[in-house]
Design an enzyme around this catalytic site. Structure first.
Site, PDB file in Angstrom:
ATOM      1  CG  ASP A 157      -6.662   0.209   1.155  1.00 61.01           C
ATOM      2  OD1 ASP A 157      -7.003  -0.952   1.474  1.00 61.01           O
ATOM      3  OD2 ASP A 157      -7.077   1.229   1.763  1.00 61.01           O
TER       4      ASP A 157
ATOM      5  CG  ASP B 184      -2.005  -1.082   1.167  1.00 60.65           C
ATOM      6  OD1 ASP B 184      -1.954  -1.923   0.255  1.00 60.65           O
ATOM      7  OD2 ASP B 184      -2.870  -1.107   2.063  1.00 60.65           O
TER       8      ASP B 184
ATOM      9  CG  HIS C  78     -11.318   1.139   0.009  1.00 61.24           C
ATOM     10  ND1 HIS C  78     -11.358  -0.139   0.495  1.00 61.24           N
ATOM     11  CD2 HIS C  78     -10.420   1.799   0.789  1.00 61.24           C
ATOM     12  CE1 HIS C  78     -10.529  -0.244   1.521  1.00 61.24           C
ATOM     13  NE2 HIS C  78      -9.932   0.902   1.716  1.00 61.24           N
TER      14      HIS C  78
ATOM     15  CG  HIS D 160     -14.926   0.344   1.437  1.00 59.26           C
ATOM     16  ND1 HIS D 160     -14.248   0.361   2.629  1.00 59.26           N
ATOM     17  CD2 HIS D 160     -14.966  -0.950   1.038  1.00 59.26           C
ATOM     18  CE1 HIS D 160     -13.877  -0.872   2.931  1.00 59.26           C
ATOM     19  NE2 HIS D 160     -14.297  -1.690   1.978  1.00 59.26           N
TER      20      HIS D 160
ATOM     21  CG  HIS E 207      -8.565   5.447   2.565  1.00 58.26           C
ATOM     22  ND1 HIS E 207      -9.566   5.286   3.494  1.00 58.26           N
ATOM     23  CD2 HIS E 207      -8.023   4.215   2.382  1.00 58.26           C
ATOM     24  CE1 HIS E 207      -9.621   4.020   3.864  1.00 58.26           C
ATOM     25  NE2 HIS E 207      -8.708   3.345   3.210  1.00 58.26           N
TER      26      HIS E 207
ATOM     27  CB  CYS F  69      -2.283  -2.534   5.260  1.00 57.81           C
ATOM     28  SG  CYS F  69      -3.980  -1.922   5.143  1.00 57.81           S
TER      29      CYS F  69
ATOM     30  CE  LYS G 124      -4.194  -3.891   1.480  1.00 58.44           C
ATOM     31  NZ  LYS G 124      -5.013  -2.936   2.221  1.00 58.44           N
TER      32      LYS G 124
HETATM   33  C1  VGL Z   1      -4.788   1.104   5.557  1.00 59.71           C
HETATM   34  C2  VGL Z   1      -6.328   2.118   6.907  1.00 59.71           C
HETATM   35  C3  VGL Z   1      -7.321   1.917   5.979  1.00 59.71           C
HETATM   36  C4  VGL Z   1      -3.360   0.679   5.351  1.00 59.71           C
HETATM   37  C5  VGL Z   1      -5.765   0.880   4.609  1.00 59.71           C
HETATM   38  O1  VGL Z   1      -2.948   0.482   4.195  1.00 59.71           O
HETATM   39  O2  VGL Z   1      -2.628   0.536   6.365  1.00 59.71           O
HETATM   40  N1  VGL Z   1      -5.080   1.702   6.716  1.00 59.71           N
HETATM   41  N2  VGL Z   1      -7.019   1.292   4.829  1.00 59.71           N
HETATM   42 ZN    ZN Z   2      -8.442   1.303   3.230  1.00 58.83          ZN
END
Ligand code: VGL
Ligand code: ZN
Length: 205
Positions: A46, A8, A48, A52, A81, A151, A106
């Site tokens: 990430d 990510d 979404h 979401h 995000h 993550c 994901k």
């Molecule tokens: C993440 C919060 C929400 C991450 C992803 O990549 O750590 N944190 N979505």
């Molecule tokens: Zn996320």
């Protein structure tokens, strides 16, 4: 066979992004240097949908940081995000992507979040990462990226559960730190479950 897993490293998790991790951009050159030492490199993203369930904006009256029940799983609410196709969901421009074998997306299902690069938080959805690694005879994974306390941590824990010898390259990660000691707590939890905590210096020599 060993693999490097880059979690990510996307604009929304970098300074200026919607869910910026402090100093997140500082790990980009470290990760680029690490990539020179691996023959198999994979990334997670990430990714979404706009509706979401992890976005506070999709729950009228709820604020970022509050918890809700999302289909039976406790869910902390985040700012909007990494919306599919947005600039915030793109990888950092300076991150070398030339040698990536695959990207695993994901958090694509509206009704469940996915911190781990392997499985949704309810463990029902599977990104295919584990099968991909096993298909390449990978037995050791080296994990870096964002964020240490979300993550990255859950990817490491699932990597261990899936039977991989798992290394966390600590200085190639940064934490959200909703609580100031979340980084340290995440490292302890990963180590306590059998992860090897290492420095990038042990790989880049
Ligand atoms: C993440 C919060 C929400 C991450 C992803 O990549 O750590 N944190 N979505
Ligand atoms: Zn996320």
């Amino acid at each position: 066979m060993k693999a490097l897993l880059i979690v990510d490293v996307q604009n929304d998790f970098l300074p200026g992004g919607a869910l910026a991790v402090a100093d997140g951009d500082q790990i980009v050159p470290v990760i680029n240097a690490l990539q020179e030492h691996f023959n198999l490199i994979l990334a997670t993203q990430d990714w979404h949908p706009a509706d979401h369930g992890s976005f506070a904006a999709n729950h009228p009256g709820k604020r970022v940081g509050e918890f809700i029940d999302l289909n039976g799983v406790e869910q902390i609410l985040w700012p909007v995000h990494c919306v599919q196709g947005s600039e915030g969901a793109e990888f950092h421009a300076d991150l070398n992507k030339d040698n990536w074998a695959a990207v695993f997306q994901k958090g694509t299902q509206q009704n469940v979040d996915s911190y781990s690069g392997f499985f949704d938080n309810n463990r029902q959805g599977d990104t295919g990462l584990s099968a991909f690694l096993k298909g390449k005879d990978v037995d050791e994974i080296y994990v870096c990226g964002l964020a240490t306390d979300y993550c990255v941590k859950f990817t490491v824990l699932d990597g261990l559960t899936e039977g991989f010898t798992t290394y966390l390259i600590a200085d190639a990660t940064k934490a959200v730190n909703l609580q100031e000691d979340d980084y340290d707590r995440a490292l302890s939890e990963m180590a306590g479950n059998g992860a090897h905590i290492i420095s990038s210096k042990s790989i880049i020599m």
